[in-house]
Design a protein around this motif. Structure first.
Motif, PDB file in Angstrom:
ATOM      1  N   ARG A  37       0.880  -1.285   0.159  1.00  0.00           N
ATOM      2  CA  ARG A  37      -0.091   0.060   0.101  1.00  0.00           C
ATOM      3  C   ARG A  37       0.904   1.269  -0.011  1.00  0.00           C
ATOM      4  N   GLN A  38       1.920   1.330   0.841  1.00  0.00           N
ATOM      5  CA  GLN A  38       2.707   2.475   0.986  1.00  0.00           C
ATOM      6  C   GLN A  38       3.563   2.743  -0.611  1.00  0.00           C
ATOM      7  N   LEU A  39       3.800   1.672  -1.220  1.00  0.00           N
ATOM      8  CA  LEU A  39       4.578   1.461  -2.397  1.00  0.00           C
ATOM      9  C   LEU A  39       3.822   2.050  -3.549  1.00  0.00           C
ATOM     10  N   LEU A  40       2.360   1.897  -3.457  1.00  0.00           N
ATOM     11  CA  LEU A  40       1.570   2.692  -4.628  1.00  0.00           C
ATOM     12  C   LEU A  40       1.987   3.974  -4.585  1.00  0.00           C
ATOM     13  N   LYS A  41       1.934   4.701  -3.528  1.00  0.00           N
ATOM     14  CA  LYS A  41       2.259   6.133  -3.511  1.00  0.00           C
ATOM     15  C   LYS A  41       3.642   6.324  -4.052  1.00  0.00           C
ATOM     16  N   GLY A  42       4.582   5.552  -3.627  1.00  0.00           N
ATOM     17  CA  GLY A  42       5.942   5.825  -4.316  1.00  0.00           C
ATOM     18  C   GLY A  42       6.002   5.486  -5.613  1.00  0.00           C
ATOM     19  N   LEU A  43       5.249   4.549  -6.203  1.00  0.00           N
ATOM     20  CA  LEU A  43       5.296   4.316  -7.468  1.00  0.00           C
ATOM     21  C   LEU A  43       4.903   5.398  -8.265  1.00  0.00           C
ATOM     22  N   LYS A  44       3.926   6.181  -7.917  1.00  0.00           N
ATOM     23  CA  LYS A  44       3.389   7.298  -8.833  1.00  0.00           C
ATOM     24  C   LYS A  44       4.549   8.445  -8.776  1.00  0.00           C
ATOM     25  N   LYS A  45       5.153   8.643  -7.808  1.00  0.00           N
ATOM     26  CA  LYS A  45       6.373   9.372  -7.708  1.00  0.00           C
ATOM     27  C   LYS A  45       7.494   9.074  -8.653  1.00  0.00           C
ATOM     28  N   LEU A  46       7.952   8.039  -8.510  1.00  0.00           N
ATOM     29  CA  LEU A  46       9.080   7.494  -9.392  1.00  0.00           C
ATOM     30  C   LEU A  46       8.454   7.407 -10.970  1.00  0.00           C
ATOM     31  N   ALA A  47       7.071   7.197 -11.043  1.00  0.00           N
ATOM     32  CA  ALA A  47       6.704   7.400 -12.605  1.00  0.00           C
ATOM     33  C   ALA A  47       6.936   8.775 -13.124  1.00  0.00           C
ATOM     34  N   THR A  48       6.456   9.814 -12.396  1.00  0.00           N
ATOM     35  CA  THR A  48       6.561  11.096 -12.756  1.00  0.00           C
ATOM     36  C   THR A  48       7.596  11.956 -12.719  1.00  0.00           C
ATOM     37  N   THR A  49       8.887  11.490 -12.130  1.00  0.00           N
ATOM     38  CA  THR A  49      10.218  11.705 -11.783  1.00  0.00           C
ATOM     39  C   THR A  49      11.225  11.175 -12.908  1.00  0.00           C
ATOM     40  N   ALA A  50      10.908   9.859 -13.202  1.00  0.00           N
ATOM     41  CA  ALA A  50      11.690   9.401 -14.218  1.00  0.00           C
ATOM     42  C   ALA A  50      11.689   9.937 -15.608  1.00  0.00           C
ATOM     43  N   GLN A  51      13.018  10.105 -16.376  1.00  0.00           N
ATOM     44  CA  GLN A  51      13.076  10.867 -17.485  1.00  0.00           C
ATOM     45  C   GLN A  51      12.886  10.037 -18.723  1.00  0.00           C
ATOM     46  N   ASN A  52      13.368   8.555 -18.529  1.00  0.00           N
ATOM     47  CA  ASN A  52      13.297   7.758 -19.603  1.00  0.00           C
ATOM     48  C   ASN A  52      11.906   7.116 -19.579  1.00  0.00           C
ATOM     49  N   GLN A  53      11.239   7.242 -20.999  1.00  0.00           N
ATOM     50  CA  GLN A  53      10.052   6.610 -21.230  1.00  0.00           C
ATOM     51  C   GLN A  53       9.678   5.261 -20.850  1.00  0.00           C
ATOM     52  N   LYS A  54      10.700   4.317 -21.402  1.00  0.00           N
ATOM     53  CA  LYS A  54      10.483   2.972 -20.884  1.00  0.00           C
ATOM     54  C   LYS A  54      10.544   2.847 -19.450  1.00  0.00           C
ATOM     55  N   LEU A  55      11.274   3.592 -18.528  1.00  0.00           N
ATOM     56  CA  LEU A  55      11.383   3.547 -17.063  1.00  0.00           C
ATOM     57  C   LEU A  55       9.999   3.989 -16.342  1.00  0.00           C
ATOM     58  N   GLN A  56       9.542   5.156 -17.113  1.00  0.00           N
ATOM     59  CA  GLN A  56       8.139   5.585 -16.675  1.00  0.00           C
ATOM     60  C   GLN A  56       7.196   4.374 -16.873  1.00  0.00           C
ATOM     61  N   GLN A  57       6.976   3.869 -17.950  1.00  0.00           N
ATOM     62  CA  GLN A  57       6.217   2.631 -18.209  1.00  0.00           C
ATOM     63  C   GLN A  57       6.229   1.451 -17.200  1.00  0.00           C
ATOM     64  N   ALA A  58       7.546   1.157 -16.994  1.00  0.00           N
ATOM     65  CA  ALA A  58       7.874   0.336 -16.192  1.00  0.00           C
ATOM     66  C   ALA A  58       7.230   0.547 -14.529  1.00  0.00           C
ATOM     67  N   PHE A  59       7.497   1.697 -14.387  1.00  0.00           N
ATOM     68  CA  PHE A  59       6.943   2.289 -12.768  1.00  0.00           C
ATOM     69  C   PHE A  59       5.357   2.124 -12.980  1.00  0.00           C
ATOM     70  N   GLU A  60       4.737   2.742 -14.111  1.00  0.00           N
ATOM     71  CA  GLU A  60       3.396   2.617 -14.239  1.00  0.00           C
ATOM     72  C   GLU A  60       2.752   1.018 -14.315  1.00  0.00           C
ATOM     73  N   THR A  61       3.481   0.274 -15.021  1.00  0.00           N
ATOM     74  CA  THR A  61       3.005  -1.078 -15.038  1.00  0.00           C
ATOM     75  C   THR A  61       3.032  -1.678 -13.693  1.00  0.00           C
ATOM     76  N   HIS A  62       4.213  -1.362 -12.724  1.00  0.00           N
ATOM     77  CA  HIS A  62       4.379  -2.163 -11.417  1.00  0.00           C
ATOM     78  C   HIS A  62       3.388  -1.594 -10.726  1.00  0.00           C
ATOM     79  N   TYR A  63       2.782  -0.283 -10.839  1.00  0.00           N
ATOM     80  CA  TYR A  63       1.851   0.382  -9.966  1.00  0.00           C
ATOM     81  C   TYR A  63       0.569  -0.691 -10.264  1.00  0.00           C
ATOM     82  N   GLU A  64       0.409  -0.862 -11.625  1.00  0.00           N
ATOM     83  CA  GLU A  64      -0.936  -1.632 -11.702  1.00  0.00           C
ATOM     84  C   GLU A  64      -0.983  -3.183 -11.094  1.00  0.00           C
ATOM     85  N   GLN A  65       0.530  -3.702 -11.288  1.00  0.00           N
ATOM     86  CA  GLN A  65       0.689  -5.129 -10.560  1.00  0.00           C
ATOM     87  C   GLN A  65       0.581  -4.831  -9.257  1.00  0.00           C
ATOM     88  N   THR A  66       1.074  -3.930  -8.434  1.00  0.00           N
ATOM     89  CA  THR A  66       1.025  -3.803  -6.963  1.00  0.00           C
ATOM     90  C   THR A  66      -0.410  -3.764  -6.640  1.00  0.00           C
TER      91      THR A  66
END
Length: 173
Positions: free
Chosen positions: A31-60
């Motif tokens: 549950r805590q990670l959900l919030k963190g993944l949102k921040k990581l996705a918006t901070t990441a510069q690389n599009q693939k990395l942003q997508q990886a964080f967004e995908t992991h949000y859904e998995q979480t």
């Protein structure tokens, strides 16, 4: 085989309290990670990395649902607790993001390092939970937890791939 050993002679019953405590911890962590993944996705510069964080949000979100199912197989109400380890890992991720926000060629590599620390914590936690479930013959719980463990390992591999092919080379694609 039953989802729960109900004959009153659960093997390795001495692990039950630890198992439940770890379930509560990882539920809180997810549950805590959900919030963190949102921040990581918006901070990441690389599009693939942003997508990886967004995908992991859904998995979480799915991991949380699976954990609720595990609690259900045990006849328990799903209750999490604040995970101090996840709290620290997410705080470190924020600090890294702040420290390297002006260096996009380093920022993504730093975010991946922080995210992999989180993944390794989750892999260790789910690995122990799968083992405990197996030892206590909580078959359904074991299967649910093993599915999540496999997803956590896949995410770790994906992050390594992005790091090696792009983020660690300074590409901001």
């Amino acid at each position: 085989m039953a989802a729960r050993n109900t004959n009153g002679n659960m093997p390795n019953a001495h692990l039950h309290e630890l198992f439940v405590d770890e379930l509560k911890d990882i539920l809180g962590a997810e549950r805590q990670l959900l919030k963190g993944l949102k921040k990581l996705a918006t901070t990441a510069q690389n599009q693939k990395l942003q997508q990886a964080f967004e995908t992991h949000y859904e998995q979480t979100e799915g991991h949380i649902d699976r954990l609720k199912s595990v609690f259900s197989t045990l006849g328990m109400t799903p209750r999490g607790k604040k995970c101090k380890a996840m709290e620290g890992l997410l705080k470190e991720a924020e600090e890294i993001a702040d420290e390297f926000e002006d260096s996009p060629e380093v920022l993504d590599a730093a975010l991946i390092a922080a995210a992999q620390k989180v993944e390794h914590y989750e892999i260790a936690s789910y690995g122990c939970l799968v083992t405990y479930a197996r030892l206590m013959e909580h078959t359904e719980a074991e299967e649910l937890l093993a599915t999540t463990l496999a997803e956590e390992k896949d995410t770790d591999v994906l992050l390594t791939t992005i790091a090696m092919k792009e983020a660690n080379t300074g590409q901001v694609a």
